[in-house]
Design a protein around this motif. Structure first.
Motif, PDB file in Angstrom:
ATOM      1  N   CYS A  21      -4.459   7.688  -7.016  1.00 31.04           N
ATOM      2  CA  CYS A  21      -5.204   7.795  -5.767  1.00 31.04           C
ATOM      3  C   CYS A  21      -6.704   7.768  -6.034  1.00 31.04           C
ATOM      4  N   PRO A  27       0.830  -1.202   0.000  1.00 28.11           N
ATOM      5  CA  PRO A  27       0.000   0.000   0.000  1.00 28.11           C
ATOM      6  C   PRO A  27       0.867   1.255   0.000  1.00 28.11           C
ATOM      7  N   TRP A  28       0.349   2.331  -0.527  1.00 27.98           N
ATOM      8  CA  TRP A  28       1.097   3.590  -0.550  1.00 27.98           C
ATOM      9  C   TRP A  28       0.186   4.711  -0.083  1.00 27.98           C
ATOM     10  N   VAL A  29       0.810   5.770   0.420  1.00 26.51           N
ATOM     11  CA  VAL A  29       0.040   6.903   0.940  1.00 26.51           C
ATOM     12  C   VAL A  29       0.168   8.075  -0.023  1.00 26.51           C
ATOM     13  N   CYS A  30      -0.961   8.620  -0.378  1.00 28.97           N
ATOM     14  CA  CYS A  30      -1.007   9.722  -1.343  1.00 28.97           C
ATOM     15  C   CYS A  30      -0.304  10.975  -0.800  1.00 28.97           C
ATOM     16  N   ASP A  31       0.575  11.572  -1.639  1.00 30.77           N
ATOM     17  CA  ASP A  31       1.272  12.802  -1.251  1.00 30.77           C
ATOM     18  C   ASP A  31       0.315  13.981  -1.114  1.00 30.77           C
ATOM     19  N   GLY A  42      -3.131  12.313   1.532  1.00 30.86           N
ATOM     20  CA  GLY A  42      -2.826  11.453   2.661  1.00 30.86           C
ATOM     21  C   GLY A  42      -3.635  10.172   2.717  1.00 30.86           C
ATOM     22  N   GLU A  43      -4.402   9.915   1.692  1.00 27.35           N
ATOM     23  CA  GLU A  43      -5.200   8.702   1.655  1.00 27.35           C
ATOM     24  C   GLU A  43      -4.302   7.496   1.377  1.00 27.35           C
ATOM     25  N   GLU A  44      -4.616   6.367   2.015  1.00 32.54           N
ATOM     26  CA  GLU A  44      -3.855   5.162   1.723  1.00 32.54           C
ATOM     27  C   GLU A  44      -4.527   4.411   0.589  1.00 32.54           C
ATOM     28  N   ASN A  45      -3.700   3.993  -0.383  1.00 30.61           N
ATOM     29  CA  ASN A  45      -4.217   3.299  -1.558  1.00 30.61           C
ATOM     30  C   ASN A  45      -3.616   1.911  -1.668  1.00 30.61           C
TER      31      ASN A  45
END
Ligand SMILES: [Zn+2]
Length: 105
Positions: free
Chosen positions: A93, A76-80, A83-86
């Protein structure tokens, strides 16, 4: 010849190959298209394997593999932007349509 990496996922193998190729590191892939084959081989034996043709690249190539594994596309990655986790399978995102790896604007 020195063994560098083997994995069940051909996509990950391809990423390793691309990384090696872009840095001019000579390599060779064994069982590249054998994934999922049934027969006398055990599943492990039919995994694609990446070999380096020149031992002196091992340390550098190993670091590339480590980087790819930590930056796994399934992590998973966090949107720059928001801040949402995807989920790792997505490159955009779902919340704000920010593209992963793009410069924050
Ligand atoms: Zn976002």
């Amino acid at each position: 010849m020195v063994h560098l990496f083997s994995h069940q996922d051909p996509f990950l193998i391809q990423q390793v190959c691309d990384a090696l190729e872009s840095r001019g590191i000579p390599f060779w892939v064994k069982n590249r298209y054998a994934g999922g084959a049934v027969g006398e081989l055990s599943p492990l034996d039919s995994w694609p394997e990446v070999w380096l043709t020149d031992d002196e690249w091992l340390q550098r190539a190993q670091r590339l593999v480590d980087d790819l594994n930590t930056a796994s596309p399934l992590a998973p990655w966090v949107c720059d932007e928001c801040g949402e986790e995807n989920g790792g399978a997505f490159e955009v995102c779902w919340q704000c349509a920010h593209v992963i790896g793009a410069d924050p604007s």
